[in-house]
Write an enzyme that holds these catalytic residues in place. Structure first.
Site, PDB file in Angstrom:
ATOM      1  N   ASP A 190       0.776  -1.236   0.000  1.00 21.09           N
ATOM      2  CA  ASP A 190       0.000   0.000   0.000  1.00 21.09           C
ATOM      3  C   ASP A 190       0.815   1.299   0.000  1.00 21.09           C
ATOM      4  O   ASP A 190       0.608   2.159  -0.842  1.00 21.09           O
ATOM      5  CB  ASP A 190      -0.963  -0.015   1.204  1.00 21.09           C
ATOM      6  CG  ASP A 190      -1.939   1.134   1.154  1.00 21.09           C
ATOM      7  OD1 ASP A 190      -2.661   1.224   0.154  1.00 21.09           O
ATOM      8  OD2 ASP A 190      -1.975   1.935   2.098  1.00 21.09           O
ATOM      9  N   CYS A 240     -17.484  -5.030 -16.824  1.00 18.77           N
ATOM     10  CA  CYS A 240     -18.446  -4.078 -16.254  1.00 18.77           C
ATOM     11  C   CYS A 240     -19.633  -3.840 -17.199  1.00 18.77           C
ATOM     12  O   CYS A 240     -20.724  -3.496 -16.743  1.00 18.77           O
ATOM     13  CB  CYS A 240     -17.768  -2.752 -15.937  1.00 18.77           C
ATOM     14  SG  CYS A 240     -16.746  -2.811 -14.456  1.00 18.77           S
ATOM     15  N   CYS A 291     -19.372   2.053  -3.150  1.00 21.24           N
ATOM     16  CA  CYS A 291     -19.192   1.676  -4.566  1.00 21.24           C
ATOM     17  C   CYS A 291     -18.821   0.198  -4.725  1.00 21.24           C
ATOM     18  O   CYS A 291     -18.922  -0.349  -5.816  1.00 21.24           O
ATOM     19  CB  CYS A 291     -18.183   2.588  -5.262  1.00 21.24           C
ATOM     20  SG  CYS A 291     -16.487   2.461  -4.655  1.00 21.24           S
ATOM     21  N   CYS A 293     -14.249  11.981  -2.686  1.00 24.86           N
ATOM     22  CA  CYS A 293     -14.459  10.623  -2.159  1.00 24.86           C
ATOM     23  C   CYS A 293     -14.538  10.642  -0.627  1.00 24.86           C
ATOM     24  O   CYS A 293     -13.704  11.251   0.050  1.00 24.86           O
ATOM     25  CB  CYS A 293     -13.319   9.724  -2.633  1.00 24.86           C
ATOM     26  SG  CYS A 293     -13.469   8.006  -2.121  1.00 24.86           S
ATOM     27  N   CYS A 353     -21.759  -3.210  -6.175  1.00 23.45           N
ATOM     28  CA  CYS A 353     -21.210  -3.867  -7.369  1.00 23.45           C
ATOM     29  C   CYS A 353     -21.719  -5.299  -7.490  1.00 23.45           C
ATOM     30  O   CYS A 353     -21.525  -6.113  -6.591  1.00 23.45           O
ATOM     31  CB  CYS A 353     -19.683  -3.868  -7.305  1.00 23.45           C
ATOM     32  SG  CYS A 353     -18.929  -4.777  -8.674  1.00 23.45           S
TER      33      CYS A 353
HETATM   34  C1  B12 Z   1      -4.510   6.887  -3.312  1.00 22.38           C
HETATM   35  C2  B12 Z   1      -5.371   5.712  -2.932  1.00 22.38           C
HETATM   36  C3  B12 Z   1      -6.701   5.965  -2.587  1.00 22.38           C
HETATM   37  C4  B12 Z   1      -7.350   7.328  -2.768  1.00 22.38           C
HETATM   38  C5  B12 Z   1      -7.664   7.558  -4.272  1.00 22.38           C
HETATM   39  C6  B12 Z   1      -8.473   6.407  -4.860  1.00 22.38           C
HETATM   40  C7  B12 Z   1      -8.203   6.123  -6.307  1.00 22.38           C
HETATM   41  N1  B12 Z   1      -9.215   5.579  -6.950  1.00 22.38           N
HETATM   42  O1  B12 Z   1      -7.116   6.368  -6.806  1.00 22.38           O
HETATM   43  C8  B12 Z   1      -8.593   7.224  -1.841  1.00 22.38           C
HETATM   44  C9  B12 Z   1      -8.247   7.767  -0.472  1.00 22.38           C
HETATM   45  C10 B12 Z   1      -9.836   7.938  -2.335  1.00 22.38           C
HETATM   46  C11 B12 Z   1      -8.751   5.713  -1.763  1.00 22.38           C
HETATM   47  C12 B12 Z   1      -9.940   5.088  -1.456  1.00 22.38           C
HETATM   48  C13 B12 Z   1     -10.110   3.710  -1.394  1.00 22.38           C
HETATM   49  N2  B12 Z   1      -9.140   2.788  -1.473  1.00 22.38           N
HETATM   50 CO1  B12 Z   1      -7.295   3.191  -1.940  1.00 22.38          CO
HETATM   51  N3  B12 Z   1      -5.513   3.386  -2.484  1.00 22.38           N
HETATM   52  C14 B12 Z   1      -4.833   4.403  -2.904  1.00 22.38           C
HETATM   53  C15 B12 Z   1      -3.428   3.986  -3.309  1.00 22.38           C
HETATM   54  C16 B12 Z   1      -2.448   4.384  -2.192  1.00 22.38           C
HETATM   55  C17 B12 Z   1      -2.973   4.548  -4.659  1.00 22.38           C
HETATM   56  C18 B12 Z   1      -4.048   4.439  -5.736  1.00 22.38           C
HETATM   57  C19 B12 Z   1      -3.655   5.092  -7.028  1.00 22.38           C
HETATM   58  O2  B12 Z   1      -2.582   4.851  -7.539  1.00 22.38           O
HETATM   59  N4  B12 Z   1      -4.497   5.968  -7.564  1.00 22.38           N
HETATM   60  C20 B12 Z   1      -4.206   6.650  -8.799  1.00 22.38           C
HETATM   61  C21 B12 Z   1      -5.382   6.515  -9.707  1.00 22.38           C
HETATM   62  C22 B12 Z   1      -5.143   7.182 -11.056  1.00 22.38           C
HETATM   63  O3  B12 Z   1      -5.508   5.138  -9.905  1.00 22.38           O
HETATM   64  P1  B12 Z   1      -6.911   4.411 -10.041  1.00 22.38           P
HETATM   65  O4  B12 Z   1      -8.011   5.244  -9.538  1.00 22.38           O
HETATM   66  O5  B12 Z   1      -6.719   3.040  -9.479  1.00 22.38           O
HETATM   67  O6  B12 Z   1      -7.057   4.444 -11.583  1.00 22.38           O
HETATM   68  C23 B12 Z   1      -6.476   3.480 -12.411  1.00 22.38           C
HETATM   69  C24 B12 Z   1      -7.540   2.811 -13.261  1.00 22.38           C
HETATM   70  O7  B12 Z   1      -8.716   3.504 -13.202  1.00 22.38           O
HETATM   71  C25 B12 Z   1      -6.853   2.695 -14.575  1.00 22.38           C
HETATM   72  N5  B12 Z   1      -7.667   2.982 -15.731  1.00 22.38           N
HETATM   73  C26 B12 Z   1      -8.453   4.035 -15.976  1.00 22.38           C
HETATM   74  N6  B12 Z   1      -9.034   3.893 -17.155  1.00 22.38           N
HETATM   75  C27 B12 Z   1      -8.586   2.743 -17.670  1.00 22.38           C
HETATM   76  C28 B12 Z   1      -8.856   2.133 -18.867  1.00 22.38           C
HETATM   77  C29 B12 Z   1      -8.206   0.943 -19.154  1.00 22.38           C
HETATM   78  C30 B12 Z   1      -8.472   0.283 -20.446  1.00 22.38           C
HETATM   79  C31 B12 Z   1      -7.289   0.372 -18.225  1.00 22.38           C
HETATM   80  C32 B12 Z   1      -6.581  -0.894 -18.509  1.00 22.38           C
HETATM   81  C33 B12 Z   1      -7.047   1.003 -16.999  1.00 22.38           C
HETATM   82  C34 B12 Z   1      -7.703   2.176 -16.751  1.00 22.38           C
HETATM   83  O8  B12 Z   1      -5.734   3.533 -14.622  1.00 22.38           O
HETATM   84  C35 B12 Z   1      -5.563   4.192 -13.398  1.00 22.38           C
HETATM   85  C36 B12 Z   1      -4.087   4.175 -13.021  1.00 22.38           C
HETATM   86  O9  B12 Z   1      -3.627   2.876 -12.688  1.00 22.38           O
HETATM   87  C37 B12 Z   1      -3.577   2.424  -3.422  1.00 22.38           C
HETATM   88  C38 B12 Z   1      -2.360   1.595  -2.975  1.00 22.38           C
HETATM   89  C39 B12 Z   1      -1.277   1.590  -4.010  1.00 22.38           C
HETATM   90  N7  B12 Z   1      -0.047   1.719  -3.588  1.00 22.38           N
HETATM   91  O10 B12 Z   1      -1.556   1.444  -5.179  1.00 22.38           O
HETATM   92  C40 B12 Z   1      -4.821   2.132  -2.539  1.00 22.38           C
HETATM   93  C41 B12 Z   1      -5.804   1.081  -3.034  1.00 22.38           C
HETATM   94  C42 B12 Z   1      -6.079   1.365  -4.482  1.00 22.38           C
HETATM   95  N8  B12 Z   1      -6.995   1.370  -2.260  1.00 22.38           N
HETATM   96  C43 B12 Z   1      -7.674   0.325  -1.913  1.00 22.38           C
HETATM   97  C44 B12 Z   1      -8.903   0.370  -1.201  1.00 22.38           C
HETATM   98  C45 B12 Z   1      -9.365  -0.923  -0.591  1.00 22.38           C
HETATM   99  C46 B12 Z   1      -9.626   1.568  -1.093  1.00 22.38           C
HETATM  100  C47 B12 Z   1     -11.044   1.756  -0.538  1.00 22.38           C
HETATM  101  C48 B12 Z   1     -12.020   0.637  -0.858  1.00 22.38           C
HETATM  102  C49 B12 Z   1     -10.924   1.939   0.996  1.00 22.38           C
HETATM  103  C50 B12 Z   1     -12.226   2.255   1.718  1.00 22.38           C
HETATM  104  N9  B12 Z   1     -13.043   1.279   2.007  1.00 22.38           N
HETATM  105  O11 B12 Z   1     -12.476   3.363   2.046  1.00 22.38           O
HETATM  106  C51 B12 Z   1     -11.460   3.093  -1.203  1.00 22.38           C
HETATM  107  C52 B12 Z   1     -12.128   2.881  -2.579  1.00 22.38           C
HETATM  108  C53 B12 Z   1     -12.345   4.140  -3.345  1.00 22.38           C
HETATM  109  C54 B12 Z   1     -12.248   3.922  -4.854  1.00 22.38           C
HETATM  110  N10 B12 Z   1     -13.368   3.685  -5.525  1.00 22.38           N
HETATM  111  O12 B12 Z   1     -11.143   3.948  -5.421  1.00 22.38           O
HETATM  112  C55 B12 Z   1      -7.018  -0.951  -2.433  1.00 22.38           C
HETATM  113  C56 B12 Z   1      -7.793  -1.443  -3.664  1.00 22.38           C
HETATM  114  C57 B12 Z   1      -7.962  -2.940  -3.781  1.00 22.38           C
HETATM  115  C58 B12 Z   1      -8.751  -3.276  -5.027  1.00 22.38           C
HETATM  116  N11 B12 Z   1      -9.469  -4.386  -5.006  1.00 22.38           N
HETATM  117  O13 B12 Z   1      -8.763  -2.551  -5.994  1.00 22.38           O
HETATM  118  C59 B12 Z   1      -5.550  -0.441  -2.738  1.00 22.38           C
HETATM  119  C60 B12 Z   1      -4.848  -1.137  -3.888  1.00 22.38           C
HETATM  120  C61 B12 Z   1      -4.757  -0.642  -1.441  1.00 22.38           C
HETATM  121  C62 B12 Z   1      -4.232  -2.049  -1.266  1.00 22.38           C
HETATM  122  N12 B12 Z   1      -2.943  -2.187  -1.064  1.00 22.38           N
HETATM  123  O14 B12 Z   1      -4.961  -3.018  -1.340  1.00 22.38           O
HETATM  124  N13 B12 Z   1      -7.594   5.058  -2.091  1.00 22.38           N
END
Ligand code: B12
Length: 308
Positions: free
Chosen positions: A129, A185, A242, A211, A246
């Site tokens: 994480d 999805c 969210c 969020c 799901c």
């Molecule tokens: C910052 C962070 C948050 C932030 C921002 C959330 C976010 N969506 O980024 C906040 C505080 C809001 C948060 C909340 C939560 N988080 Co969080 N968080 C993180 C953290 C530290 C980094 C995430 C990150 O890199 N975000 C950057 C954005 C850009 O990434 P993203 O939203 O995932 O978007 C990606 C996709 O959408 C993708 N994408 C977009 N379009 C497309 C299209 C295609 C074709 C493809 C292939 C990909 C793609 O590209 C993006 C970049 O990778 C990680 C741990 C880690 N080191 O990775 C945990 C992590 C993502 N979180 C986690 C969890 C559990 C949560 C919560 C459920 C906690 C809770 N119950 O409150 C919520 C869920 C909210 C949500 N819907 O995301 C887990 C997710 C597990 C999983 N099954 O996915 C992680 C991985 C922690 C862990 N080690 O397990 N989190």
């Protein structure tokens, strides 16, 4: 879950591991989406997502130069998610209760170190994480699921109530690799529709500033709640709305039969006059739990917003 070297399915299961994967892919497949997210300021108050650590996320080797391969694990917390379906005064993110009520960073580190020991690896780095690693993308590369519209990594069999953590290695293990998962999805928009603060601004894009999870877990001083914050539901730490809506989580949750024991911090929470304790007392009471993170002031911010 498949066995891993001398580690049996049963052993892995006993550590709440429901699936694991292997990848040698250094560069995130979704890097451009991350870039875009930061460009549009969707990281909001999460400075650590946009500062010098952003460069490190460009490849695993920029964080860990010796990187050659990764073992990626999914740690299950469905039991806690199931228990959360019961009506409660306060709603804690299910993961906070899913690992014996302990801070999962500690709980998972213990298991990953055990795994490394059991399979005879001494030279490795863990990603749990907090490291500058795009962990959902890493799991995606390992074939463990697809990016859902709520941006959660969803596994077709397990849903999304799991945490992702990895062992990064300075050598290749030559294990079988899965292809990346396809998106399932479809036309579903339940997560977008259900988010009370409309934080999912487009498919797979979460505006962190909106969020509830950011507000309740990441802000340590008094702050305004995001518009739409559902004070009546009692989201006191994190938010799972969210994920709860799901469809990919419904079947996995329905298979859970075991009851979750009430965790220590819930008892403390119910029995203590939290508004009148000291910072030190707060730390003592919630030591080694996920709740410790916000500190007393951050926690009181949540509590007072929920006053009803
Ligand atoms: C910052 C962070 C948050 C932030 C921002 C959330 C976010 N969506 O980024 C906040 C505080 C809001 C948060 C909340 C939560 N988080 Co969080 N968080 C993180 C953290 C530290 C980094 C995430 C990150 O890199 N975000 C950057 C954005 C850009 O990434 P993203 O939203 O995932 O978007 C990606 C996709 O959408 C993708 N994408 C977009 N379009 C497309 C299209 C295609 C074709 C493809 C292939 C990909 C793609 O590209 C993006 C970049 O990778 C990680 C741990 C880690 N080191 O990775 C945990 C992590 C993502 N979180 C986690 C969890 C559990 C949560 C919560 C459920 C906690 C809770 N119950 O409150 C919520 C869920 C909210 C949500 N819907 O995301 C887990 C997710 C597990 C999983 N099954 O996915 C992680 C991985 C922690 C862990 N080690 O397990 N989190």
């Amino acid at each position: 879950v498949n066995s891993l070297f001398n580690l049996s399915t049963e052993k892995l299961h006993s550590w709440q591991i429901i699936d694991w994967g292997y990848t040698e892919e250094d560069i995130p497949l979704s890097l451009k989406y991350y870039d875009n997210w930061v460009k549009k300021n969707y990281h909001g108050p999460l400075i650590y997502m946009a500062d010098e650590r952003k460069e490190k996320r460009k490849s695993l080797s920029s964080f860990y130069p010796a990187f050659q391969s990764a073992l990626v694990f999914l740690f299950d917390y469905k039991k806690a998610a199931k228990a959360n379906q019961q009506n409660q005064n306060y709603q804690f993110a299910a993961y906070t209760k899913g690992f014996d009520g302990l801070d999962y960073h500690l709980w998972i580190k213990d298991k990953l170190d055990l795994i490394a020991k059991e399979i005879g690896i001494t030279d490795y780095v863990l990603s749990i994480d907090a490291q500058p690693v795009l962990e959902r993308d890493l799991a995606y590369r390992a074939g463990l699921g697809w990016f859902g519209k709520n941006s959660m990594l969803i596994n077709q069999k397990e849903g999304s109530f799991f945490l992702i953590s990895s062992i990064l290695l300075p050598k290749k293990l030559n294990l079988a690799r899965r292809s990346v998962a396809t998106d399932h999805c479809g036309n579903c928009t339940r997560c977008l529709d259900a988010c009370p603060t409309q934080a999912i601004v487009a498919d797979r894009v979460v505006d962190a500033a909106k969020c509830i999870s950011t507000f309740t877990i990441e802000l340590f001083k008094d702050a305004d709640a995001p518009k739409g914050y559902p004070t009546e539901r009692g989201e006191i730490f994190g938010c799972d709305i969210c994920q709860e809506v799901c469809p990919w989580n419904h079947k996995p949750l329905s298979t859970v039969t075991e009851q979750l024991h009430k965790v220590e911090f819930e008892k403390i929470f119910a029995q203590t006059d939290l508004e009148n304790i000291s910072n030190r007392e707060f730390r003592r009471l919630f030591k080694h739990t996920s709740l410790e993170r916000t500190g007393r002031v951050g926690f009181l911010k949540n509590l007072t917003k929920l006053k009803r």
